[in-house]
Design a protein around this motif. Structure first.
Motif, PDB file in Angstrom:
ATOM      1  N   GLY A  89       0.804  -1.215   0.000  1.00 45.77           N
ATOM      2  CA  GLY A  89       0.000   0.000   0.000  1.00 45.77           C
ATOM      3  C   GLY A  89       0.833   1.259   0.000  1.00 45.77           C
ATOM      4  N   ARG A  90       0.480   2.205   0.909  1.00 47.19           N
ATOM      5  CA  ARG A  90       1.156   3.479   0.961  1.00 47.19           C
ATOM      6  C   ARG A  90       2.619   3.311   1.364  1.00 47.19           C
ATOM      7  N   ASP A  91       2.911   2.311   2.223  1.00 43.90           N
ATOM      8  CA  ASP A  91       4.296   2.055   2.594  1.00 43.90           C
ATOM      9  C   ASP A  91       5.124   1.756   1.358  1.00 43.90           C
ATOM     10  N   SER A  92       4.579   0.889   0.508  1.00 39.13           N
ATOM     11  CA  SER A  92       5.301   0.453  -0.677  1.00 39.13           C
ATOM     12  C   SER A  92       5.535   1.606  -1.638  1.00 39.13           C
ATOM     13  N   SER A  93       4.488   2.385  -1.913  1.00 41.38           N
ATOM     14  CA  SER A  93       4.608   3.445  -2.905  1.00 41.38           C
ATOM     15  C   SER A  93       5.563   4.545  -2.460  1.00 41.38           C
ATOM     16  N   ARG A  94       5.740   4.725  -1.137  1.00 41.97           N
ATOM     17  CA  ARG A  94       6.599   5.789  -0.655  1.00 41.97           C
ATOM     18  C   ARG A  94       7.917   5.287  -0.089  1.00 41.97           C
ATOM     19  N   GLY A  95       8.124   3.989  -0.107  1.00 36.90           N
ATOM     20  CA  GLY A  95       9.371   3.448   0.401  1.00 36.90           C
ATOM     21  C   GLY A  95       9.502   3.500   1.908  1.00 36.90           C
ATOM     22  N   TRP A  96       8.366   3.521   2.622  1.00 44.80           N
ATOM     23  CA  TRP A  96       8.423   3.552   4.074  1.00 44.80           C
ATOM     24  C   TRP A  96       8.820   2.180   4.616  1.00 44.80           C
ATOM     25  N   TYR A  97       9.579   2.165   5.708  1.00 50.81           N
ATOM     26  CA  TYR A  97       9.806   0.916   6.422  1.00 50.81           C
ATOM     27  C   TYR A  97       8.610   0.679   7.352  1.00 50.81           C
ATOM     28  N   PRO A  98       8.420  -0.574   7.812  1.00 54.43           N
ATOM     29  CA  PRO A  98       7.271  -0.862   8.686  1.00 54.43           C
ATOM     30  C   PRO A  98       7.310  -0.026   9.961  1.00 54.43           C
ATOM     31  N   ASN A  99       6.134   0.295  10.471  1.00 56.85           N
ATOM     32  CA  ASN A  99       6.015   1.043  11.727  1.00 56.85           C
ATOM     33  C   ASN A  99       6.693   0.248  12.849  1.00 56.85           C
ATOM     34  N   PRO A 100       7.706   0.803  13.519  1.00 59.92           N
ATOM     35  CA  PRO A 100       8.405   0.042  14.554  1.00 59.92           C
ATOM     36  C   PRO A 100       7.618  -0.090  15.858  1.00 59.92           C
ATOM     37  N   ASN A 101       6.532   0.683  16.012  1.00 64.00           N
ATOM     38  CA  ASN A 101       5.753   0.649  17.257  1.00 64.00           C
ATOM     39  C   ASN A 101       4.268   0.705  16.915  1.00 64.00           C
ATOM     40  N   PRO A 102       3.747  -0.338  16.240  1.00 63.32           N
ATOM     41  CA  PRO A 102       2.392  -0.254  15.697  1.00 63.32           C
ATOM     42  C   PRO A 102       1.272  -0.562  16.684  1.00 63.32           C
TER      43      PRO A 102
END
Length: 300
Positions: A89-102
């Motif tokens: 989703g949005r993580d993929s399209s923007r190159g975000w790493y996974p939330n470390p404290n979800p």
């Protein structure tokens, strides 16, 4: 005789193959075992501890080519890859790493379950520490304590708490859970039996954007309150490194008494830092922005 020779040959082959298999497994991956989807974004962790996030351009049985925002094209040997996480989703399209404290807000948590083996250390204002560990995909425990009474000396009470939690995904992006928060003291001569809350809560959303509603009944030395504490909490990821966090409580004191909070969470790949403020009209009359709340979390 022929059967014996075949067994002897098989035994020799095993003597050769088993060490090779063990060496490769110890390196985390066999050649060709890692497979990627071309044009998707991954967070790739290497056996030396380094991490690369980017879009997969091509791959062979032994290598993968990744396009990153900071290093350009990078070619990685698959035998050096310890873990590859597909971002969506949005993580993929923007190159975000996974939330470390979800799963955690400021003090409470969402109903989103942790994965088995995940855990973290949280420190709040230096004097309060907590450790969390997920024993299964639906059960985790947090244990915390303060050190102010130790540093201050004397025979004052030493406060600790336990917080076991169960949670499940019941539908797409919908989670339900419950926990018990129990606090008590040691190093005191009183017969105080402890206090806490018994809570049920639900969460809608994902690791980056979610909202939770909780209901809890407080108890002191086994006697439960007649009215519940109500909480409404939420998290919204604003960018790769920033998220907004809010946790709010309606407490049954003098009918009901509201307390709200708001803050910014600074995100690293395995860490997060919260800078927030706890407020209501009474607090604002003395400190207009509210009581500061500062903590940091390290995943392990």
């Amino acid at each position: 005789m022929e059967t014996q020779n075949k067994k002897s040959l098989l035994f020799k082959l095993l003597l050769v193959l088993i060490p090779i298999l063990v060496i490769n497994l110890n390196g985390h991956m066999l050649y060709g075992q890692v497979s990627f989807i071309v044009s998707e974004v991954y967070q790739i962790k290497l056996v030396d501890g380094a991490s690369v996030t980017g879009k997969v351009i091509s791959q062979t049985s032994t290598e993968v080519v990744v396009e990153t925002n900071t290093m350009g094209m990078v070619t990685l040997a698959k035998q050096n890859i310890a873990e590859a996480v597909l971002l969506s989703g949005r993580d993929s399209s923007r190159g975000w790493y996974p939330n470390p404290n979800p799963t955690k807000y400021l003090l409470g948590s969402s109903a989103i379950p942790q994965e088995k083996g995940d855990g973290y250390y949280q420190n709040t204002w230096v004097f309060f520490s907590a450790f969390n560990y997920a024993f299964t995909d639906f059960f985790s425990i947090t244990a915390g304590f303060e050190i102010f009474s130790i540093l201050a000396g004397g025979d004052g009470p030493f406060v600790y708490y336990l917080n076991p939690k169960v949670s499940f995904e019941v539908a797409d992006n919908l989670y339900l859970g419950g926990n018990v928060l129990y606090a008590n003291t040691i190093r005191t001569t009183s017969d105080f039996g402890g206090l806490g809350t018994l809570n049920a809560f639900g969460t809608y959303g994902n690791d980056n954007n979610n909202i939770s509603l909780g209901v809890g009944w407080g108890f002191v030395e086994g006697d439960f309150a007649s009215k519940p504490v109500i909480s409404v909490s939420g998290m919204a990821r604003l960018s790769k490194r920033l998220a907004f966090v809010s946790e709010n409580w309606i407490v049954p004191v003098d009918d009901y008494y509201g307390v709200f909070s708001y803050g910014i969470r600074f995100l690293g790949e395995n860490t997060s830092i919260d800078l927030a403020f706890i407020n209501n009209p009474d607090i604002a009359s003395e400190i207009i922005i509210g009581i500061p709340f500062l903590d940091f979390v390290i995943n392990f």
